[in-house]
Design a protein around this motif. Structure first.
Motif, PDB file in Angstrom:
ATOM      1  N   VAL A  98      48.353  29.785  74.258  1.00  9.52           N
ATOM      2  CA  VAL A  98      47.419  30.818  74.587  1.00  9.52           C
ATOM      3  C   VAL A  98      48.450  31.938  75.724  1.00  9.52           C
ATOM      4  O   VAL A  98      47.858  32.871  76.009  1.00  9.52           O
ATOM      5  CB  VAL A  98      46.273  30.524  75.396  1.00  9.52           C
ATOM      6  CG1 VAL A  98      45.409  30.011  74.135  1.00  9.52           C
ATOM      7  CG2 VAL A  98      46.424  29.610  76.524  1.00  9.52           C
ATOM      8  N   ASP A  99      49.362  31.350  76.327  1.00  8.66           N
ATOM      9  CA  ASP A  99      50.171  32.267  77.214  1.00  8.66           C
ATOM     10  C   ASP A  99      51.877  31.846  77.040  1.00  8.66           C
ATOM     11  O   ASP A  99      52.082  31.097  76.201  1.00  8.66           O
ATOM     12  CB  ASP A  99      49.800  31.997  78.702  1.00  8.66           C
ATOM     13  CG  ASP A  99      49.826  30.595  79.166  1.00  8.66           C
ATOM     14  OD1 ASP A  99      50.315  29.683  78.112  1.00  8.66           O
ATOM     15  OD2 ASP A  99      49.726  30.180  80.314  1.00  8.66           O
ATOM     16  N   GLY A 100      52.735  32.485  77.512  1.00 13.52           N
ATOM     17  CA  GLY A 100      53.967  32.513  77.531  1.00 13.52           C
ATOM     18  C   GLY A 100      54.803  32.997  76.204  1.00 13.52           C
ATOM     19  O   GLY A 100      53.917  33.872  75.566  1.00 13.52           O
ATOM     20  N   PRO A 101      55.932  32.632  76.052  1.00 12.81           N
ATOM     21  CA  PRO A 101      56.610  33.065  74.834  1.00 12.81           C
ATOM     22  C   PRO A 101      56.116  32.987  73.321  1.00 12.81           C
ATOM     23  O   PRO A 101      56.387  33.575  72.540  1.00 12.81           O
ATOM     24  CB  PRO A 101      57.936  32.887  74.886  1.00 12.81           C
ATOM     25  CG  PRO A 101      57.815  31.535  75.646  1.00 12.81           C
ATOM     26  CD  PRO A 101      56.705  31.633  76.623  1.00 12.81           C
ATOM     27  N   PHE A 102      55.257  31.949  73.435  1.00 13.34           N
ATOM     28  CA  PHE A 102      54.672  31.304  72.106  1.00 13.34           C
ATOM     29  C   PHE A 102      53.215  31.855  71.977  1.00 13.34           C
ATOM     30  O   PHE A 102      52.534  31.656  70.840  1.00 13.34           O
ATOM     31  CB  PHE A 102      54.675  29.921  72.031  1.00 13.34           C
ATOM     32  CG  PHE A 102      56.097  29.501  72.187  1.00 13.34           C
ATOM     33  CD1 PHE A 102      57.002  29.910  71.241  1.00 13.34           C
ATOM     34  CD2 PHE A 102      56.631  28.518  73.041  1.00 13.34           C
ATOM     35  CE1 PHE A 102      58.598  29.482  71.407  1.00 13.34           C
ATOM     36  CE2 PHE A 102      57.936  27.971  73.129  1.00 13.34           C
ATOM     37  CZ  PHE A 102      58.621  28.546  72.069  1.00 13.34           C
ATOM     38  N   ALA A 103      52.682  32.915  72.797  1.00 16.28           N
ATOM     39  CA  ALA A 103      51.306  33.173  72.947  1.00 16.28           C
ATOM     40  C   ALA A 103      51.241  34.255  71.527  1.00 16.28           C
ATOM     41  O   ALA A 103      52.251  34.928  70.792  1.00 16.28           O
ATOM     42  CB  ALA A 103      50.977  33.878  73.976  1.00 16.28           C
ATOM     43  N   PHE A 104      50.025  34.664  71.055  1.00 16.82           N
ATOM     44  CA  PHE A 104      49.974  35.569  70.146  1.00 16.82           C
ATOM     45  C   PHE A 104      50.293  36.941  70.325  1.00 16.82           C
ATOM     46  O   PHE A 104      50.240  37.194  71.292  1.00 16.82           O
ATOM     47  CB  PHE A 104      48.399  35.933  70.030  1.00 16.82           C
ATOM     48  CG  PHE A 104      47.797  36.615  68.688  1.00 16.82           C
ATOM     49  CD1 PHE A 104      48.082  36.525  67.188  1.00 16.82           C
ATOM     50  CD2 PHE A 104      47.782  38.038  69.120  1.00 16.82           C
ATOM     51  CE1 PHE A 104      47.841  37.399  66.344  1.00 16.82           C
ATOM     52  CE2 PHE A 104      47.482  39.122  68.235  1.00 16.82           C
ATOM     53  CZ  PHE A 104      47.400  38.632  66.966  1.00 16.82           C
ATOM     54  N   THR A 105      51.332  37.532  69.265  1.00 19.99           N
ATOM     55  CA  THR A 105      52.110  38.493  69.540  1.00 19.99           C
ATOM     56  C   THR A 105      51.758  39.551  68.180  1.00 19.99           C
ATOM     57  O   THR A 105      51.553  39.251  67.150  1.00 19.99           O
ATOM     58  CB  THR A 105      53.395  38.553  69.251  1.00 19.99           C
ATOM     59  OG1 THR A 105      53.755  37.469  70.348  1.00 19.99           O
ATOM     60  CG2 THR A 105      54.347  39.616  69.466  1.00 19.99           C
ATOM     61  N   PRO A 106      50.889  40.752  68.510  1.00 18.76           N
ATOM     62  CA  PRO A 106      50.478  41.468  67.519  1.00 18.76           C
ATOM     63  C   PRO A 106      51.567  42.330  66.839  1.00 18.76           C
ATOM     64  O   PRO A 106      52.620  42.784  67.576  1.00 18.76           O
ATOM     65  CB  PRO A 106      49.500  42.353  68.191  1.00 18.76           C
ATOM     66  CG  PRO A 106      49.892  42.558  69.474  1.00 18.76           C
ATOM     67  CD  PRO A 106      50.500  41.123  69.762  1.00 18.76           C
ATOM     68  N   TRP A 107      51.377  42.548  65.654  1.00 18.98           N
ATOM     69  CA  TRP A 107      52.447  43.564  65.017  1.00 18.98           C
ATOM     70  C   TRP A 107      52.269  44.990  65.505  1.00 18.98           C
ATOM     71  O   TRP A 107      51.252  45.308  65.968  1.00 18.98           O
ATOM     72  CB  TRP A 107      52.345  43.624  63.503  1.00 18.98           C
ATOM     73  CG  TRP A 107      52.477  42.587  62.910  1.00 18.98           C
ATOM     74  CD1 TRP A 107      51.543  41.727  62.311  1.00 18.98           C
ATOM     75  CD2 TRP A 107      53.508  41.439  62.662  1.00 18.98           C
ATOM     76  NE1 TRP A 107      51.957  40.672  61.591  1.00 18.98           N
ATOM     77  CE2 TRP A 107      53.273  40.301  62.034  1.00 18.98           C
ATOM     78  CE3 TRP A 107      55.005  41.634  63.214  1.00 18.98           C
ATOM     79  CZ2 TRP A 107      54.093  39.250  61.758  1.00 18.98           C
ATOM     80  CZ3 TRP A 107      55.732  40.503  62.840  1.00 18.98           C
ATOM     81  CH2 TRP A 107      55.318  39.430  62.160  1.00 18.98           C
ATOM     82  N   ARG A 108      53.304  45.721  65.582  1.00 18.35           N
ATOM     83  CA  ARG A 108      53.149  47.187  66.053  1.00 18.35           C
ATOM     84  C   ARG A 108      52.276  48.140  65.088  1.00 18.35           C
ATOM     85  O   ARG A 108      52.357  47.520  63.855  1.00 18.35           O
ATOM     86  CB  ARG A 108      54.623  47.832  66.346  1.00 18.35           C
ATOM     87  CG  ARG A 108      55.474  47.058  67.423  1.00 18.35           C
ATOM     88  CD  ARG A 108      56.626  47.881  67.740  1.00 18.35           C
ATOM     89  NE  ARG A 108      56.295  49.028  68.523  1.00 18.35           N
ATOM     90  CZ  ARG A 108      57.348  49.899  68.893  1.00 18.35           C
ATOM     91  NH1 ARG A 108      58.506  49.736  68.843  1.00 18.35           N
ATOM     92  NH2 ARG A 108      56.944  50.735  69.698  1.00 18.35           N
ATOM     93  N   GLU A 109      51.631  49.005  65.669  1.00 18.76           N
ATOM     94  CA  GLU A 109      50.872  49.898  64.884  1.00 18.76           C
ATOM     95  C   GLU A 109      51.707  50.406  63.534  1.00 18.76           C
ATOM     96  O   GLU A 109      52.937  50.994  63.570  1.00 18.76           O
ATOM     97  CB  GLU A 109      50.368  50.973  65.654  1.00 18.76           C
ATOM     98  CG  GLU A 109      49.197  51.791  64.983  1.00 18.76           C
ATOM     99  CD  GLU A 109      48.803  52.906  65.812  1.00 18.76           C
ATOM    100  OE1 GLU A 109      48.328  53.823  65.195  1.00 18.76           O
ATOM    101  OE2 GLU A 109      48.650  52.773  67.029  1.00 18.76           O
ATOM    102  N   GLY A 110      51.074  50.236  62.449  1.00 15.84           N
ATOM    103  CA  GLY A 110      51.453  50.732  61.161  1.00 15.84           C
ATOM    104  C   GLY A 110      52.724  49.706  60.516  1.00 15.84           C
ATOM    105  O   GLY A 110      52.997  50.040  59.430  1.00 15.84           O
ATOM    106  N   THR A 111      52.790  48.675  61.000  1.00 17.62           N
ATOM    107  CA  THR A 111      53.519  47.434  60.303  1.00 17.62           C
ATOM    108  C   THR A 111      52.708  46.983  59.250  1.00 17.62           C
ATOM    109  O   THR A 111      51.576  46.438  59.758  1.00 17.62           O
ATOM    110  CB  THR A 111      54.000  46.608  61.314  1.00 17.62           C
ATOM    111  OG1 THR A 111      54.846  47.291  62.325  1.00 17.62           O
ATOM    112  CG2 THR A 111      54.958  45.489  60.587  1.00 17.62           C
ATOM    113  N   VAL A 112      53.148  46.650  58.210  1.00 14.80           N
ATOM    114  CA  VAL A 112      52.615  45.903  57.226  1.00 14.80           C
ATOM    115  C   VAL A 112      53.307  44.786  56.784  1.00 14.80           C
ATOM    116  O   VAL A 112      54.552  44.746  56.665  1.00 14.80           O
ATOM    117  CB  VAL A 112      52.316  46.860  55.791  1.00 14.80           C
ATOM    118  CG1 VAL A 112      51.804  46.144  54.930  1.00 14.80           C
ATOM    119  CG2 VAL A 112      51.628  48.254  55.989  1.00 14.80           C
TER     120      VAL A 112
END
Length: 160
Positions: A98-112
């Protein structure tokens, strides 16, 4: 005597300069080149941003693989259309970081995101760094695409 006065008159009455000197032309060309260089470097490159996103994803995947080896505990990469996260096996279940470098990372807007190879949305790295299977992830944005390949032996590569 008349000849000398005529020569003196010609020397003192110079015709108006017409045109530019070579030095003036070089200075103007240098200034134009400098302005053009500044303009080129300030224009954002969407292709570069997509490659950066793919390299960031690949780097975090490599870090998760290495973490699985260092902690002797399997780690999984889980991805979907909104982003990716890493999970670790604890108490008999997969639990997300839930935190640190392995937490959830969203794709940038417009990335498919399109996953090719393997039907499972989760790729598991075992304690020796081997992956549960091969996976290819294609990132696309604005007509550009970059592929991230994860091999069964744990190698991660970013390609075109």
């Amino acid at each position: 005597m008349a000849l000398l006065s005529a020569i003196r008159r010609n020397n003192t009455q110079r015709p108006d300069k017409q045109g530019f000197t070579l030095v003036e032309m070089l200075v103007v060309l240098f200034i134009i080149g400098l302005i053009a260089g500044i303009a080129i470097f300030t224009i954002p490159d969407p292709r570069g941003q997509l490659v950066n996103e793919a390299e960031k994803f690949a780097g975090r995947t490599i870090a998760a693989r290495d973490n699985a080896v260092l902690q002797s505990r399997p780690m999984a990469l889980a991805l979907d259309a909104s982003g990716y996260r890493f999970e670790q096996r604890r108490a008999g279940a997969w639990q997300p970081h839930v935190d640190g470098p392995f937490a959830f990372t969203p794709w940038r807007e417009g990335t498919v995101v399109q996953q090719m190879g393997g039907s499972d949305k989760r790729l598991i790295f075992d304690p020796v760094g081997l992956a549960s299977g091969d996976m290819q992830v294609m990132l696309s944005r604005e007509g550009d695409s970059v592929r991230v390949e994860i091999a069964r032996n744990g190698d991660v590569r970013v390609g075109q």
